[in-house]
Motif scaffolding. Structure first.
Motif, short mmCIF file in Angstrom:
data_model
loop_
_atom_site.label_atom_id
_atom_site.label_comp_id
_atom_site.label_asym_id
_atom_site.label_seq_id
_atom_site.Cartn_x
_atom_site.Cartn_y
_atom_site.Cartn_z
N PHE A 166 0.89 -1.18 0.02
CA PHE A 166 -0.03 0.23 -0.05
C PHE A 166 0.82 1.23 -0.21
O PHE A 166 1.67 1.26 0.79
CB PHE A 166 -0.96 0.23 1.40
CG PHE A 166 -1.90 -0.98 1.57
CD1 PHE A 166 -2.32 -1.48 0.32
CD2 PHE A 166 -2.06 -1.78 2.59
CE1 PHE A 166 -3.59 -2.68 0.54
CE2 PHE A 166 -2.66 -2.96 3.00
CZ PHE A 166 -3.54 -3.20 2.05
N TYR A 167 0.42 2.27 -0.91
CA TYR A 167 1.05 3.43 -0.68
C TYR A 167 0.31 4.41 -0.72
O TYR A 167 -0.85 4.46 -0.81
CB TYR A 167 2.11 3.51 -2.22
CG TYR A 167 3.13 2.63 -2.29
CD1 TYR A 167 4.41 2.89 -1.50
CD2 TYR A 167 3.00 1.66 -2.83
CE1 TYR A 167 5.53 2.04 -1.48
CE2 TYR A 167 4.08 0.61 -2.91
CZ TYR A 167 5.26 0.91 -2.40
OH TYR A 167 6.34 0.09 -2.30
N GLY A 168 0.74 5.93 -0.21
CA GLY A 168 -0.16 6.97 -0.06
C GLY A 168 0.22 7.77 1.10
O GLY A 168 1.48 8.07 1.27
N ARG A 169 -0.58 8.26 2.00
CA ARG A 169 -0.17 9.24 2.83
C ARG A 169 0.72 8.53 4.07
O ARG A 169 0.33 7.31 4.32
CB ARG A 169 -1.18 10.14 3.50
CG ARG A 169 -2.02 11.06 2.48
CD ARG A 169 -3.35 11.46 3.26
NE ARG A 169 -4.10 12.38 2.49
CZ ARG A 169 -5.15 12.93 2.60
NH1 ARG A 169 -5.53 12.71 3.89
NH2 ARG A 169 -5.83 13.80 1.83
N PRO A 170 1.64 9.03 4.85
CA PRO A 170 2.60 8.37 5.72
C PRO A 170 1.56 8.00 6.80
O PRO A 170 1.91 6.86 7.35
CB PRO A 170 3.39 9.21 6.01
CG PRO A 170 3.26 10.83 5.66
CD PRO A 170 2.05 10.29 4.49
N HIS A 179 -2.06 9.69 -4.33
CA HIS A 179 -0.76 9.09 -5.06
C HIS A 179 0.54 9.40 -4.46
O HIS A 179 1.71 9.59 -4.89
CB HIS A 179 -1.00 9.96 -6.57
CG HIS A 179 -1.97 9.73 -7.31
ND1 HIS A 179 -2.24 8.41 -8.03
CD2 HIS A 179 -3.03 10.46 -7.76
CE1 HIS A 179 -3.49 8.47 -8.51
NE2 HIS A 179 -3.92 9.48 -8.44
N GLY A 180 0.32 9.47 -3.00
CA GLY A 180 1.54 9.53 -2.39
C GLY A 180 2.61 8.37 -2.48
O GLY A 180 2.28 7.38 -2.83
N SER A 181 3.85 8.65 -2.07
CA SER A 181 4.65 7.75 -2.30
C SER A 181 5.06 7.23 -0.93
O SER A 181 6.18 6.29 -0.78
CB SER A 181 5.92 8.14 -2.87
OG SER A 181 6.60 9.42 -2.19
N ALA A 182 4.25 7.49 0.31
CA ALA A 182 4.69 6.92 1.68
C ALA A 182 4.20 5.64 1.71
O ALA A 182 3.15 5.20 1.35
CB ALA A 182 4.15 7.56 2.46
N PHE A 183 5.07 4.17 2.08
CA PHE A 183 4.58 2.94 2.30
C PHE A 183 3.60 2.81 3.37
O PHE A 183 4.05 3.51 4.56
CB PHE A 183 6.01 2.38 2.41
CG PHE A 183 5.63 0.81 2.84
CD1 PHE A 183 5.45 0.01 1.86
CD2 PHE A 183 5.92 0.32 4.17
CE1 PHE A 183 5.02 -1.35 2.02
CE2 PHE A 183 5.46 -1.03 4.26
CZ PHE A 183 5.11 -1.75 3.27
#
Length: 191
Positions: A166-170, A179-183
């Protein structure tokens, strides 16, 4: 003379097995005394209403490096042990799938009836690998289960379990449009 095309139609039963989710983002605020995840799954499959699992509770545990002991804290791991299975029908016509897959969404249930549940993440599980992995397997029939007694060879397919990330907000509430890049964690799924 016009000949009708030949159709080979097969009806399959697909078992979607979810093992667990871990390394999840923090979902409760700092004001909460307990860092907990109250996770449940939603499965979207074409032609069926959304299926939901029961709620599974998981907490945050400290991760330590066993080579160094408790001196170094790597971080927190939020884990939800699910061990849930969803069963869906699948039609295969002339070797082509009629539905390519399903969507599995992990949610966090809030404690308030007026606050909406929090979105953790979702993954698309593709069934195309099943068609490529059809083989013969031994089925042990049992009369008590309404089956023919004895062993028989039947076609079966299975994709090995794998992790979906899953990726998105931290931290906190996510959205499918993020479309965040935080795992944000991972989910173990087998088909």
């Amino acid at each position: 003379i016009v000949k009708a095309p030949k159709f080979e139609v097969q009806s399959w039963v697909v078992h979607i097995s979810i093992g667990w989710a871990d390394m999840l983002a923090q979902l409760v605020g700092e004001e909460s005394a307990i860092d907990v995840v109250r996770g449940y799954l939603e499965v979207e499959y074409t032609g069926l209403p959304t299926m939901k699992s029961r709620t599974f509770h998981g907490g945050a545990e400290k991760i330590t490096d066993p080579r160094v002991g408790d001196v170094v804290k790597i971080g927190l791991n939020r884990t939800v042990y699910v061990n849930e299975e969803f069963i869906v029908p699948l039609t295969v016509t002339n070797g082509q799938l009629m539905v390519e897959g399903c969507k599995v969404r992990l949610m966090h249930r809030t404690q308030s009836s007026v606050t909406p549940d929090k979105y953790i993440g979702e993954v698309n599980v593709n069934f195309l690998g099943l068609v490529q992995r059809v083989g013969k397997t031994i089925i042990r029939g049992n009369k008590r289960d309404g089956e023919r007694d004895g062993d028989r060879l039947e076609p079966a397919a299975m994709m090995p379990p794998r992790w979906y990330n899953f990726y998105g907000r931290p931290t906190g509430q996510g959205k499918p449009s993020d479309h965040g890049s935080a795992f944000r964690g991972r989910l173990l799924v087998g088909v």
